[in-house]
Scaffold this active site. Structure first.
Site, PDB file in Angstrom:
ATOM      1  CG  ASP A  19      -2.005  -1.018   1.174  1.00 22.25           C
ATOM      2  OD1 ASP A  19      -2.334  -1.440   0.054  1.00 22.25           O
ATOM      3  OD2 ASP A  19      -2.547  -1.382   2.229  1.00 22.25           O
ATOM      4  CG  ASP A 138     -11.962  -3.544  -0.510  1.00 21.61           C
ATOM      5  OD1 ASP A 138     -11.053  -4.387  -0.646  1.00 21.61           O
ATOM      6  OD2 ASP A 138     -11.802  -2.328  -0.712  1.00 21.61           O
TER       7      ASP A 138
END
Lengths: 260, 213
Positions: A19, A138
């Site tokens: 990330d 997600d």
């Protein structure tokens, strides 16, 4: 000569995820509380050397300059590493994709923008091929027993069910599904085996399991029991809790095909 | 050494360029006939769809140029497929340098016109053939200096829905549902289906071997 098996044993892929925020690798728990985990290019090079099969970079920078800085980062990564990598974060158009692929990325990961504009999947697939379209989902298991799709980095709930959205995305031309269970992400308690298996068994494209990998046995489980094609994790690799060569030896011991 | 990469409308040229840079080689990306003819080695990469790639070559007169090249030429992925006779991908007549056909893997998929319901009919848990083949597979029956120093069953990275059929021109095999040609060679023309530029150390070694031919 190796046995000419009719069904090939593609190696199960181990994918470290980086990330990226403002050019640094960060890692949070349950999508919040970010910790600094170092320079992404150095980390990427280390992972490639250690035997990572692929890398995923998700840019969570929120500045207006992000597009240019991300393209620059992709170029730096592409210069250094000799394995495939996927880039995601804020991709909204086919043009965004062509910039990233032109900078050296192999695939792009799309999430919120694809949900809001499903034709984006078809557009990228047409322009660059299904193989470079990784649809990230997600998802969270709710009290009603259903897995729902969340957007905006897990902040926005939708009424869409994970399985239905994944099926639709496949029809539109998605080439892989990157499935993150928000219930499991950051917990190190193991991957979400049920939803991963459900997608992996039903979809004609690879499924990358993400969220919850905390020890080597969790990876055995996600490949053996949930039939994932690849498993993605972040902090356990960044903070050297699991070394990739050790993980692969462990998987090999269970007869799971891995690239060593 | 003067290395030229064929410039046309196919993807991943940049990745091949970077891979060569990692080997310390500065290649030239060019669509110029003289530059291609005078290069020591020519790399013909490709990611994309066969018919539009062929069309791009033809529009730039590169089809004839490539066919006449005398130095070692390495086709990669779609570049390799275009060296063949014909591809089932949109029924495309290819360059016809290596006389083999390119077929689609015998599985249904999510691509163009095939609906999800149709594509799920052949699926039942593990052991199904997902198309495109995306990921690391192993090569065997290696018989070419291109694979010098590469052990049997080495892993290479693949992204493709179409494959060259096995023939006398096969110099490496791979299995995906069936055995197919992971690499082909005829005279000075070499082709690899997998992505050398993304196949870690094995890929680097194969590129190095090609440059040493």
């Amino acid at each position: 000569m190796p046995v000419a098996n009719t069904i090939s044993a593609l190696a199960k892929r181990i994918i470290p995820c980086l990330d990226i925020k403002d050019g640094r690798t960060v890692k949070g728990t349950n999508f919040v509380e970010l910790r600094d985990a170092g320079d992404p290019v150095e980390l990427a090079a280390r992972y490639a050397l250690e035997g990572a099969d692929e890398l995923v970079f998700l840019d969570i920078t929120a500045t207006v300059e992000r597009r240019k800085t991300l393209a620059d980062l992709v170029k730096r990564i592409a210069h250094r590493i000799n394995i495939p990598f996927t880039v995601g974060g804020g991709i909204r158009s086919v043009e965004d994709v062509s910039v990233l692929l032109g900078s050296g990325a192999d695939k792009v990961s799309i999430n919120t923008a694809a949900f809001q504009n499903p034709e984006l999947i078809a557009g990228i697939a047409k322009a660059a091929g299904s193989q470079c379209v990784v649809l990230a989902i997600d998802t969270r298991l709710e009290d009603d027993g259903e897995w729902y799709v969340y957007l905006n980095g897990g902040r926005t709930k939708t009424d869409a069910k994970c399985f239905e959205w994944a099926k639709k995305a496949v029809d539109l031309g998605a080439g892989e599904i990157l499935l993150t269970s928000m219930n499991h992400d950051g917990t190190k308690a193991g991957f979400a085996l049920d939803i991963t298996r459900r997608l992996s068994d039903a979809l004609p494209i690879p499924v990358i399991a993400s969220g919850g990998g905390g020890n080597m046995q969790h990876f055995v489980d996600v490949f053996q029991d949930a039939h994932a094609d690849a498993a993605l994790a972040a902090s356990i690799f960044h903070f050297k809790e699991i070394a990739i060569p050790d993980l692969k030896q462990h998987l090999k011991g269970y007869g799971i095909p891995v690239r060593i | 050494m003067n290395i030229a990469i064929v410039k046309y409308n196919a993807g991943n040229i940049q990745s091949v360029l970077y891979a060569l840079e990692r080997l310390g080689i500065n290649a030239t990306v060019t669509g110029d006939a003289d530059a291609l003819r005078s290069a020591d080695k020519v790399i013909f990469p490709g990611v994309g769809e066969a018919s539009s790639a062929m069309q791009s070559l033809q529009e730039n007169g590169l089809d004839a140029v490539i066919k006449d090249l005398k130095q070692p030429v390495l086709g990669i992925c779609v570049g390799m497929q275009l060296l063949c006779n014909h591809s089932e991908e949109n029924d495309t007549k290819c360059l016809g340098i290596v006389p083999v056909g390119v077929k689609r893997f015998p599985a249904t998929s999510n691509q163009q016109g095939e609906g999800f319901l149709n594509s799920t009919l052949t699926k039942a848990g593990e052991g199904i053939l997902k198309v495109p083949q995306v990921g690391w597979n192993t090569i065997y029956d290696l018989r070419s200096p291109l694979f010098s120093g590469i052990p049997d069953s080495s892993y290479i990275y693949n992204v493709h829905s179409y494959y060259a059929t096995d023939s006398q021109y096969t110099i490496a095999r791979c299995n995906y549902g069936l055995p197919y040609a992971a690499a082909v060679q005829k005279d000075n023309f070499y082709g690899v289906q997998f992505h050398t530029e993304k196949s870690a150390d094995t890929g680097d070694r194969i590129l190095h071997n090609f440059l040493s031919l």
